[in-house]
Design a protein around this motif. Structure first.
Motif, PDB file in Angstrom:
ATOM      1  N   GLY A 139     -48.148  20.060  78.618  1.00 56.04           N
ATOM      2  CA  GLY A 139     -48.214  18.609  78.731  1.00 56.04           C
ATOM      3  C   GLY A 139     -49.386  17.995  77.997  1.00 56.04           C
ATOM      4  N   GLN A 140     -50.025  18.748  77.086  1.00 57.40           N
ATOM      5  CA  GLN A 140     -51.157  18.240  76.316  1.00 57.40           C
ATOM      6  C   GLN A 140     -50.703  18.025  74.872  1.00 57.40           C
ATOM      7  OE1 GLN A 140     -54.034  17.376  77.671  1.00 57.40           O
ATOM      8  NE2 GLN A 140     -53.431  18.136  79.696  1.00 57.40           N
ATOM      9  N   PHE A 141     -49.989  16.938  74.660  1.00 56.39           N
ATOM     10  CA  PHE A 141     -49.414  16.688  73.349  1.00 56.39           C
ATOM     11  C   PHE A 141     -50.478  16.329  72.316  1.00 56.39           C
ATOM     12  CE2 PHE A 141     -45.787  16.411  76.094  1.00 56.39           C
ATOM     13  CZ  PHE A 141     -44.720  16.847  75.322  1.00 56.39           C
ATOM     14  N   GLY A 142     -51.561  15.747  72.744  1.00 56.56           N
ATOM     15  CA  GLY A 142     -52.655  15.479  71.812  1.00 56.56           C
ATOM     16  C   GLY A 142     -53.263  16.767  71.285  1.00 56.56           C
ATOM     17  N   TYR A 143     -53.489  17.724  72.184  1.00 53.10           N
ATOM     18  CA  TYR A 143     -54.024  19.019  71.767  1.00 53.10           C
ATOM     19  C   TYR A 143     -53.018  19.760  70.897  1.00 53.10           C
ATOM     20  CZ  TYR A 143     -56.377  23.542  72.163  1.00 53.10           C
ATOM     21  OH  TYR A 143     -57.023  24.727  71.884  1.00 53.10           O
ATOM     22  N   GLY A 144     -51.745  19.716  71.271  1.00 49.31           N
ATOM     23  CA  GLY A 144     -50.715  20.355  70.454  1.00 49.31           C
ATOM     24  C   GLY A 144     -50.618  19.741  69.064  1.00 49.31           C
ATOM     25  N   SER A 145     -50.799  18.416  68.966  1.00 49.06           N
ATOM     26  CA  SER A 145     -50.798  17.764  67.656  1.00 49.06           C
ATOM     27  C   SER A 145     -51.966  18.245  66.813  1.00 49.06           C
ATOM     28  CB  SER A 145     -50.856  16.249  67.827  1.00 49.06           C
ATOM     29  OG  SER A 145     -49.728  15.764  68.536  1.00 49.06           O
ATOM     30  N   ALA A 146     -53.124  18.437  67.450  1.00 48.93           N
ATOM     31  CA  ALA A 146     -54.278  18.955  66.719  1.00 48.93           C
ATOM     32  C   ALA A 146     -54.018  20.375  66.219  1.00 48.93           C
ATOM     33  CB  ALA A 146     -55.514  18.916  67.612  1.00 48.93           C
ATOM     34  N   VAL A 147     -53.352  21.192  67.037  1.00 45.28           N
ATOM     35  CA  VAL A 147     -52.996  22.550  66.595  1.00 45.28           C
ATOM     36  C   VAL A 147     -52.044  22.487  65.406  1.00 45.28           C
ATOM     37  CG1 VAL A 147     -51.910  24.717  67.268  1.00 45.28           C
ATOM     38  CG2 VAL A 147     -53.347  23.500  68.895  1.00 45.28           C
ATOM     39  N   ALA A 148     -51.097  21.550  65.434  1.00 48.05           N
ATOM     40  CA  ALA A 148     -50.164  21.403  64.309  1.00 48.05           C
ATOM     41  C   ALA A 148     -50.907  21.029  63.030  1.00 48.05           C
ATOM     42  CB  ALA A 148     -49.111  20.347  64.644  1.00 48.05           C
ATOM     43  N   VAL A 149     -51.910  20.175  63.146  1.00 45.02           N
ATOM     44  CA  VAL A 149     -52.697  19.796  61.972  1.00 45.02           C
ATOM     45  C   VAL A 149     -53.473  20.997  61.437  1.00 45.02           C
ATOM     46  CG1 VAL A 149     -54.599  18.351  61.164  1.00 45.02           C
ATOM     47  CG2 VAL A 149     -52.854  17.384  62.654  1.00 45.02           C
ATOM     48  N   VAL A 150     -54.049  21.794  62.340  1.00 44.47           N
ATOM     49  CA  VAL A 150     -54.787  22.978  61.907  1.00 44.47           C
ATOM     50  C   VAL A 150     -53.848  23.963  61.211  1.00 44.47           C
ATOM     51  CG1 VAL A 150     -56.098  24.977  62.713  1.00 44.47           C
ATOM     52  CG2 VAL A 150     -56.559  22.719  63.670  1.00 44.47           C
ATOM     53  N   MET A 151     -52.646  24.145  61.764  1.00 41.08           N
ATOM     54  CA  MET A 151     -51.655  25.007  61.110  1.00 41.08           C
ATOM     55  C   MET A 151     -51.315  24.502  59.721  1.00 41.08           C
ATOM     56  SD  MET A 151     -48.855  25.946  64.050  1.00 41.08           S
ATOM     57  CE  MET A 151     -47.739  26.462  62.736  1.00 41.08           C
ATOM     58  N   PHE A 152     -51.124  23.202  59.607  1.00 36.29           N
ATOM     59  CA  PHE A 152     -50.809  22.611  58.304  1.00 36.29           C
ATOM     60  C   PHE A 152     -51.941  22.841  57.312  1.00 36.29           C
ATOM     61  CE2 PHE A 152     -51.404  18.933  55.491  1.00 36.29           C
ATOM     62  CZ  PHE A 152     -50.237  18.984  54.755  1.00 36.29           C
ATOM     63  N   LEU A 153     -53.178  22.638  57.751  1.00 38.81           N
ATOM     64  CA  LEU A 153     -54.315  22.816  56.846  1.00 38.81           C
ATOM     65  C   LEU A 153     -54.461  24.268  56.410  1.00 38.81           C
ATOM     66  CD1 LEU A 153     -56.975  20.485  58.520  1.00 38.81           C
ATOM     67  CD2 LEU A 153     -55.633  20.056  56.447  1.00 38.81           C
ATOM     68  N   ILE A 154     -54.263  25.204  57.345  1.00 41.25           N
ATOM     69  CA  ILE A 154     -54.355  26.623  56.986  1.00 41.25           C
ATOM     70  C   ILE A 154     -53.283  26.989  55.971  1.00 41.25           C
ATOM     71  CG2 ILE A 154     -54.086  28.967  57.874  1.00 41.25           C
ATOM     72  CD1 ILE A 154     -55.403  28.036  60.456  1.00 41.25           C
ATOM     73  N   SER A 155     -52.050  26.562  56.230  1.00 42.54           N
ATOM     74  CA  SER A 155     -50.958  26.859  55.288  1.00 42.54           C
ATOM     75  C   SER A 155     -51.209  26.192  53.938  1.00 42.54           C
ATOM     76  CB  SER A 155     -49.621  26.381  55.867  1.00 42.54           C
ATOM     77  OG  SER A 155     -49.349  26.992  57.110  1.00 42.54           O
ATOM     78  N   PHE A 156     -51.718  24.981  53.964  1.00 39.79           N
ATOM     79  CA  PHE A 156     -51.978  24.246  52.723  1.00 39.79           C
ATOM     80  C   PHE A 156     -53.064  24.929  51.902  1.00 39.79           C
ATOM     81  CE2 PHE A 156     -54.010  20.674  50.399  1.00 39.79           C
ATOM     82  CZ  PHE A 156     -52.916  20.277  49.642  1.00 39.79           C
ATOM     83  N   ILE A 157     -54.143  25.346  52.571  1.00 43.09           N
ATOM     84  CA  ILE A 157     -55.242  26.012  51.862  1.00 43.09           C
ATOM     85  C   ILE A 157     -54.785  27.352  51.296  1.00 43.09           C
ATOM     86  CG2 ILE A 157     -57.506  27.087  52.179  1.00 43.09           C
ATOM     87  CD1 ILE A 157     -58.120  24.871  54.215  1.00 43.09           C
ATOM     88  N   VAL A 158     -54.037  28.112  52.085  1.00 44.26           N
ATOM     89  CA  VAL A 158     -53.531  29.396  51.602  1.00 44.26           C
ATOM     90  C   VAL A 158     -52.607  29.191  50.402  1.00 44.26           C
ATOM     91  CG1 VAL A 158     -52.074  31.368  52.185  1.00 44.26           C
ATOM     92  CG2 VAL A 158     -53.786  30.570  53.806  1.00 44.26           C
ATOM     93  N   ALA A 159     -51.744  28.172  50.460  1.00 41.03           N
ATOM     94  CA  ALA A 159     -50.845  27.898  49.339  1.00 41.03           C
ATOM     95  C   ALA A 159     -51.618  27.492  48.088  1.00 41.03           C
ATOM     96  CB  ALA A 159     -49.841  26.810  49.724  1.00 41.03           C
ATOM     97  N   LEU A 160     -52.653  26.676  48.255  1.00 37.76           N
ATOM     98  CA  LEU A 160     -53.462  26.278  47.106  1.00 37.76           C
ATOM     99  C   LEU A 160     -54.184  27.469  46.490  1.00 37.76           C
ATOM    100  CD1 LEU A 160     -55.099  22.858  48.112  1.00 37.76           C
ATOM    101  CD2 LEU A 160     -53.251  23.276  46.472  1.00 37.76           C
ATOM    102  N   LEU A 161     -54.762  28.315  47.343  1.00 38.85           N
ATOM    103  CA  LEU A 161     -55.446  29.506  46.833  1.00 38.85           C
ATOM    104  C   LEU A 161     -54.471  30.436  46.125  1.00 38.85           C
ATOM    105  CD1 LEU A 161     -57.891  30.300  49.793  1.00 38.85           C
ATOM    106  CD2 LEU A 161     -58.450  29.308  47.562  1.00 38.85           C
ATOM    107  N   TYR A 162     -53.302  30.604  46.697  1.00 34.38           N
ATOM    108  CA  TYR A 162     -52.285  31.459  46.077  1.00 34.38           C
ATOM    109  C   TYR A 162     -51.866  30.899  44.729  1.00 34.38           C
ATOM    110  CZ  TYR A 162     -48.208  34.508  45.772  1.00 34.38           C
ATOM    111  OH  TYR A 162     -47.286  35.448  45.371  1.00 34.38           O
ATOM    112  N   GLN A 163     -51.679  29.589  44.674  1.00 38.01           N
ATOM    113  CA  GLN A 163     -51.297  28.971  43.409  1.00 38.01           C
ATOM    114  C   GLN A 163     -52.412  29.112  42.385  1.00 38.01           C
ATOM    115  OE1 GLN A 163     -49.731  24.958  43.630  1.00 38.01           O
ATOM    116  NE2 GLN A 163     -50.639  24.424  41.675  1.00 38.01           N
TER     117      GLN A 163
END
Length: 335
Positions: free
Chosen positions: A294-318
């Motif tokens: 029931g902590q949707f704010g915290y879950g949204s923050a986790v989603a942002v962290v996941m997005f940033l990690i995937s984005f950084i890994v994709a940029l480094l890979y590219q």
């Protein structure tokens, strides 16, 4: 005859509306060039506008909205009013549970590349040969990829239970000593997950590799055979280097998919068993700590962290891996 040819050329240029000055074509007036560029920009806008709108509506806007709610303590209903700033992100980065699921996600990513990549290349080279029944084998290898993750997770989850079909088969074969709890045992669960993931997704990698092999000219193999190269020398010197761009593109897709893995783990292990079995991922953590708690704010923050990690890994890979592949795809001065 030269006068006739010159007259015909001048007539053609006049018919096309290109005046001559001193025997050379006169550049189009600035107004004509501006109209041409405006028409090109209009065509690009008409063709790319709808996909861009869809991308913004279903990708960019949800990410921005998740980042907004990540700054609040929000239960998922009503307006978000309890501002907590960066506290959610601080809790994520200092939570040992998140560090554990991050390690699990990175481990799954590395094992996926190490297992599926060589296996897909081997199967693709084998199926690229003129062998009997290769069309049927290709279909059988690709079928698991098109089966729904729900069906795959449910089927494997039932078979791999302690009293499931896998242990029962081992007992009938006289291998009862190998019976184990393939799902709940922390020493085996991660390898069980990798076996299921490889069975499920290696068909997609094989199809990509086969497409890459089809683009290699047969003349290269014939020339190498004439020069006396062995089969393994041909594969090492010709096939693998020319298959490199396809392998690298598949690697990027595999990395992003591994970092966002959710469905198979959630269906087979659930959000609670996966933690004790060592198969929990960042997406599982997001659902357990966000939606289920029931902590949707915290879950949204986790989603942002996941997005940033995937984005950084994709940029480094590219930057590190795909740089030479993308260098020739960039077109400058189009408009």
């Amino acid at each position: 005859m030269s006068d006739t040819l010159g007259t015909d050329t001048a007539t053609d240029r006049q018919s096309q509306g290109t005046p001559e000055v001193g025997g050379a074509a006169k550049p189009a007036p600035p107004a004509v060039r501006r109209r041409g560029r405006a028409k090109m920009r209009l065509e690009i806008a008409v063709l790319s506008g709808p996909p861009i709108l869809v991308f913004v509506a279903f990708v960019i806007f949800p990410v921005v909205l998740a980042a907004y709610y990540g700054f609040y303590r929000w239960q998922g209903y009503g307006p978000a009013t309890e501002w907590v700033g960066l506290n959610n992100y601080r809790l994520i980065l200092t939570d040992p549970a998140f560090q554990q699921v991050l390690w699990h996600s990175l481990l799954i990513m590395g094992l996926s590349l190490a297992i599926q990549g060589p296996l897909a290349i081997f199967l693709a080279i084998l199926l690229n040969q003129n062998i009997r029944g290769r069309s049927v084998i290709r279909v059988l290898i690709f079928v698991p990829f098109i089966i729904s993750e729900v069906i795959v997770g449910t089927g494997w989850g039932l078979m791999l239970q302690s009293n499931g079909a896998a242990n029962d088969l081992l007992g009938h074969l006289g291998l009862g000593s190998l019976r184990n709890d393939w799902i709940a045992d922390p020493k085996l669960a991660i390898w069980t997950l990798m076996a299921i993931i490889s069975w499920k997704y290696v068909g997609f990698a094989v199809i990509l590799m086969l497409a890459g092999l089809q683009s290699i000219p047969d003349e290269l193999f014939e020339a190498a055979q004439i020069d006396g190269a062995s089969y393994w020398q041909i594969q090492r010197r010709i096939t693998l280097p020319l298959l490199g761009p396809t392998v690298r593109i598949w690697g990027l897709l595999s990395i992003i998919g591994s970092l966002q893995l959710f469905d198979l783990v959630f269906i087979i292990w659930g959000q609670y068993v996966s933690g004790t079995a060592g198969t929990s991922t960042m997406a599982i953590y997001m659902v357990a700590q966000g939606r289920s708690a029931g902590q949707f704010g915290y879950g949204s923050a986790v989603a942002v962290v996941m997005f940033l990690i995937s984005f950084i890994v994709a940029l480094l890979y590219q930057r590190l891996v795909l740089r030479r592949d993308l260098r020739g795809a960039v077109t400058e001065g189009v408009i």
